[in-house]
Design a protein around this motif. Sequence first.
Motif, PDB file in Angstrom:
ATOM      1  N   ARG A  71       0.851  -1.189   0.000  1.00 54.10           N
ATOM      2  CA  ARG A  71       0.000   0.000   0.000  1.00 54.10           C
ATOM      3  C   ARG A  71       0.888   1.241   0.000  1.00 54.10           C
ATOM      4  NH1 ARG A  71      -4.879   1.281   4.304  1.00 54.10           N
ATOM      5  NH2 ARG A  71      -5.691   3.116   3.261  1.00 54.10           N
ATOM      6  N   LYS A  72       0.528   2.217  -0.743  1.00 54.86           N
ATOM      7  CA  LYS A  72       1.348   3.421  -0.848  1.00 54.86           C
ATOM      8  C   LYS A  72       1.146   4.280   0.397  1.00 54.86           C
ATOM      9  CE  LYS A  72       2.798   6.501  -4.589  1.00 54.86           C
ATOM     10  NZ  LYS A  72       4.009   5.731  -4.882  1.00 54.86           N
ATOM     11  N   CYS A  73       2.193   4.385   1.194  1.00 49.18           N
ATOM     12  CA  CYS A  73       2.152   5.194   2.413  1.00 49.18           C
ATOM     13  C   CYS A  73       2.263   6.666   2.030  1.00 49.18           C
ATOM     14  CB  CYS A  73       3.310   4.791   3.317  1.00 49.18           C
ATOM     15  SG  CYS A  73       3.581   5.862   4.748  1.00 49.18           S
ATOM     16  N   PRO A  74       1.336   7.533   2.465  1.00 51.12           N
ATOM     17  CA  PRO A  74       1.424   8.956   2.116  1.00 51.12           C
ATOM     18  C   PRO A  74       2.761   9.587   2.496  1.00 51.12           C
ATOM     19  CG  PRO A  74      -0.736   8.475   3.034  1.00 51.12           C
ATOM     20  CD  PRO A  74       0.091   7.233   3.214  1.00 51.12           C
ATOM     21  N   ALA A  75       3.379   9.103   3.572  1.00 49.61           N
ATOM     22  CA  ALA A  75       4.682   9.632   3.974  1.00 49.61           C
ATOM     23  C   ALA A  75       5.829   9.019   3.169  1.00 49.61           C
ATOM     24  CB  ALA A  75       4.918   9.377   5.464  1.00 49.61           C
ATOM     25  N   GLY A  76       5.544   7.967   2.408  1.00 54.15           N
ATOM     26  CA  GLY A  76       6.564   7.343   1.574  1.00 54.15           C
ATOM     27  C   GLY A  76       7.619   6.577   2.325  1.00 54.15           C
ATOM     28  N   VAL A  77       7.270   6.052   3.510  1.00 57.00           N
ATOM     29  CA  VAL A  77       8.288   5.386   4.327  1.00 57.00           C
ATOM     30  C   VAL A  77       7.792   4.059   4.909  1.00 57.00           C
ATOM     31  CG1 VAL A  77       9.514   7.515   4.903  1.00 57.00           C
ATOM     32  CG2 VAL A  77       7.616   6.768   6.358  1.00 57.00           C
ATOM     33  N   SER A  78       6.857   3.415   4.239  1.00 56.70           N
ATOM     34  CA  SER A  78       6.355   2.138   4.761  1.00 56.70           C
ATOM     35  C   SER A  78       7.458   1.093   4.824  1.00 56.70           C
ATOM     36  CB  SER A  78       5.186   1.633   3.914  1.00 56.70           C
ATOM     37  OG  SER A  78       5.582   1.444   2.573  1.00 56.70           O
ATOM     38  N   ASP A  83      11.956  -1.673   8.038  1.00 58.73           N
ATOM     39  CA  ASP A  83      13.377  -1.764   8.361  1.00 58.73           C
ATOM     40  C   ASP A  83      13.646  -1.337   9.802  1.00 58.73           C
ATOM     41  OD1 ASP A  83      16.052  -2.366   7.529  1.00 58.73           O
ATOM     42  OD2 ASP A  83      16.461  -0.218   7.501  1.00 58.73           O
ATOM     43  N   VAL A  84      12.903  -0.358  10.302  1.00 57.48           N
ATOM     44  CA  VAL A  84      13.017   0.033  11.712  1.00 57.48           C
ATOM     45  C   VAL A  84      12.767  -1.175  12.614  1.00 57.48           C
ATOM     46  CG1 VAL A  84      11.812   1.282  13.559  1.00 57.48           C
ATOM     47  CG2 VAL A  84      12.493   2.492  11.486  1.00 57.48           C
ATOM     48  N   ILE A  85      11.691  -1.884  12.351  1.00 57.43           N
ATOM     49  CA  ILE A  85      11.327  -3.034  13.198  1.00 57.43           C
ATOM     50  C   ILE A  85      12.315  -4.177  12.992  1.00 57.43           C
ATOM     51  CG2 ILE A  85       9.517  -4.723  13.702  1.00 57.43           C
ATOM     52  CD1 ILE A  85       7.482  -2.524  12.849  1.00 57.43           C
ATOM     53  N   ASN A  86      12.698  -4.429  11.745  1.00 64.57           N
ATOM     54  CA  ASN A  86      13.694  -5.472  11.486  1.00 64.57           C
ATOM     55  C   ASN A  86      15.003  -5.176  12.210  1.00 64.57           C
ATOM     56  OD1 ASN A  86      11.803  -6.602   9.759  1.00 64.57           O
ATOM     57  ND2 ASN A  86      12.811  -5.890   7.889  1.00 64.57           N
ATOM     58  N   THR A  87      15.424  -3.914  12.169  1.00 64.31           N
ATOM     59  CA  THR A  87      16.669  -3.507  12.831  1.00 64.31           C
ATOM     60  C   THR A  87      16.563  -3.674  14.337  1.00 64.31           C
ATOM     61  OG1 THR A  87      17.158  -1.932  11.062  1.00 64.31           O
ATOM     62  CG2 THR A  87      18.258  -1.565  13.179  1.00 64.31           C
ATOM     63  N   PHE A  88      15.441  -3.290  14.903  1.00 61.85           N
ATOM     64  CA  PHE A  88      15.226  -3.416  16.343  1.00 61.85           C
ATOM     65  C   PHE A  88      15.356  -4.865  16.790  1.00 61.85           C
ATOM     66  CE2 PHE A  88      12.344  -4.001  20.001  1.00 61.85           C
ATOM     67  CZ  PHE A  88      12.858  -3.061  20.878  1.00 61.85           C
ATOM     68  N   GLY A  90      17.193  -7.108  15.337  1.00 60.61           N
ATOM     69  CA  GLY A  90      18.479  -7.670  14.978  1.00 60.61           C
ATOM     70  C   GLY A  90      18.561  -8.267  13.594  1.00 60.61           C
ATOM     71  N   ARG A  91      17.630  -7.889  12.700  1.00 67.33           N
ATOM     72  CA  ARG A  91      17.635  -8.420  11.333  1.00 67.33           C
ATOM     73  C   ARG A  91      17.597  -7.256  10.329  1.00 67.33           C
ATOM     74  NH1 ARG A  91      14.399 -11.834  14.394  1.00 67.33           N
ATOM     75  NH2 ARG A  91      15.253 -13.963  14.541  1.00 67.33           N
ATOM     76  N   ALA A  92      18.617  -6.417  10.416  1.00 66.59           N
ATOM     77  CA  ALA A  92      18.633  -5.192   9.615  1.00 66.59           C
ATOM     78  C   ALA A  92      18.841  -5.446   8.133  1.00 66.59           C
ATOM     79  CB  ALA A  92      19.734  -4.264  10.137  1.00 66.59           C
ATOM     80  N   ASP A  93      19.303  -6.637   7.766  1.00 69.75           N
ATOM     81  CA  ASP A  93      19.659  -6.876   6.371  1.00 69.75           C
ATOM     82  C   ASP A  93      18.596  -7.641   5.585  1.00 69.75           C
ATOM     83  OD1 ASP A  93      22.103  -5.585   6.731  1.00 69.75           O
ATOM     84  OD2 ASP A  93      23.074  -7.428   7.419  1.00 69.75           O
ATOM     85  N   LEU A  94      17.408  -7.794   6.124  1.00 67.89           N
ATOM     86  CA  LEU A  94      16.360  -8.499   5.388  1.00 67.89           C
ATOM     87  C   LEU A  94      15.981  -7.727   4.125  1.00 67.89           C
ATOM     88  CD1 LEU A  94      13.902  -9.607   8.236  1.00 67.89           C
ATOM     89  CD2 LEU A  94      15.427 -11.067   6.888  1.00 67.89           C
ATOM     90  N   PRO A  95      15.769  -8.423   3.011  1.00 69.22           N
ATOM     91  CA  PRO A  95      15.310  -7.730   1.797  1.00 69.22           C
ATOM     92  C   PRO A  95      13.949  -7.074   2.021  1.00 69.22           C
ATOM     93  CG  PRO A  95      16.063  -9.964   1.306  1.00 69.22           C
ATOM     94  CD  PRO A  95      15.986  -9.862   2.792  1.00 69.22           C
ATOM     95  N   HIS A 123      17.710   2.855  11.534  1.00 69.77           N
ATOM     96  CA  HIS A 123      17.499   2.063  10.322  1.00 69.77           C
ATOM     97  C   HIS A 123      18.424   2.644   9.266  1.00 69.77           C
ATOM     98  CE1 HIS A 123      15.352   5.206   8.020  1.00 69.77           C
ATOM     99  NE2 HIS A 123      14.913   5.598   9.208  1.00 69.77           N
ATOM    100  N   ASP A 124      18.543   1.955   8.136  1.00 67.22           N
ATOM    101  CA  ASP A 124      19.338   2.504   7.035  1.00 67.22           C
ATOM    102  C   ASP A 124      18.565   2.447   5.720  1.00 67.22           C
ATOM    103  OD1 ASP A 124      19.408  -0.181   6.451  1.00 67.22           O
ATOM    104  OD2 ASP A 124      21.585  -0.385   6.561  1.00 67.22           O
ATOM    105  N   SER A 125      17.246   2.531   5.811  1.00 66.07           N
ATOM    106  CA  SER A 125      16.408   2.404   4.620  1.00 66.07           C
ATOM    107  C   SER A 125      16.159   3.756   3.962  1.00 66.07           C
ATOM    108  CB  SER A 125      15.055   1.790   4.992  1.00 66.07           C
ATOM    109  OG  SER A 125      14.190   1.766   3.873  1.00 66.07           O
ATOM    110  N   PRO A 126      16.236   3.801   2.636  1.00 65.18           N
ATOM    111  CA  PRO A 126      15.793   5.007   1.936  1.00 65.18           C
ATOM    112  C   PRO A 126      14.265   5.069   1.908  1.00 65.18           C
ATOM    113  CG  PRO A 126      16.395   3.337   0.342  1.00 65.18           C
ATOM    114  CD  PRO A 126      16.725   2.771   1.698  1.00 65.18           C
TER     115      PRO A 126
END
Length: 339
Positions: A71-78, A83-88, A90-95, A123-126
């Motif tokens: 779904r297209k997040c209006p903020a553009g950061v879904s 990635d925030v949750i994955n990083t928290f 300990g799985r920051a590198d998940l595709p 996180h390190d996600s664009p």
Amino acid sequence: MKVMSMRWLTALVLIGCVAVAGQAKAQADAPVKVIFDTDMASDCDDAGALAVLHALADAGEAEILAVVTNRKCPAGVSGGVCDVINTFYGRADLPIGTDKDGAKVSWNRPSSYTRALYDEFPHDSPIDEQLPDALQVYRQTLAAAEDGSVVICSVGALSNLEDLLESHADESSSLTGRELISQKVSRTVIMGGHFPRSPKPETNILLDPPAAVAVAHGWPGEILWQGFEVGAALQCGATLKTVESNHPVRRAFELRPYREGRAIDHGKPAHDQAAVLLAVRGADSQYWKLSEPGRVVVDSDGHTQWMPDSKKEHRFASIRGGPEKLEALIDSLMTTRSR
């Protein structure tokens, strides 16, 4: 001093029991390989569902192969919030992949939590537009997987599933999407619809009715449907008050308006968390009962109807008995972090 509700006391008593049961199951079974397909934007149960999936992965019950948003997040950061949750956990590198078109029906209401989580947590996600396309992530992940090894869990619009179903051979695989699904996917769990018949179109189906029609009619293999009525019976999330204040899922529940307050105040329906449980643990008879084999029919307006048919591979799940044990299990998993 305020008196705790009986429901809250029951949940606290059951949480220890369900955690022990989950550990025993993890020791007995190989991890279930999961692609999680989420509309991480409007509702915080998506954040809760990803927390449940990570807790099951920590327990050795699941292996998260990829996360895609539908779904297209209006903020553009879904994708960034995923990635925030994955990083928290300990799985920051998940595709991570995002659907660049977004669901066909988009209300474009600002998310109550995605921008805050993206700005406040590591996180390190664009942004979503700069992440790989969800279809690309799907095809690459399935192509690399062993035959019959992948479970797909979809908790939003079915746009990505339709795109995968109709995709052609490419550099990732010489197989079409239909062939990849048939060869690589063992089971697909869809949170959507209302069974046995929807009184009105359910939100996830309504987000992209043509995609829902295409998937319900043409998806190869087993589909386990979880209707709106299941999550509506489950009230989860208030126990997130007990976790650390810098927990991103707690923050999502603190920010998400619900009724006269916030989702964390008394919890809210746990549609997506329940779907993750079904995807990883299957329809454990302690919590679930299944319909007979059949098929789901979706009309052009987004209504769903269950049609018994012994030749088809669809079933829908319903809660066995009361919701209390399932609520306690979900709350236990959302508040468990082993890393």
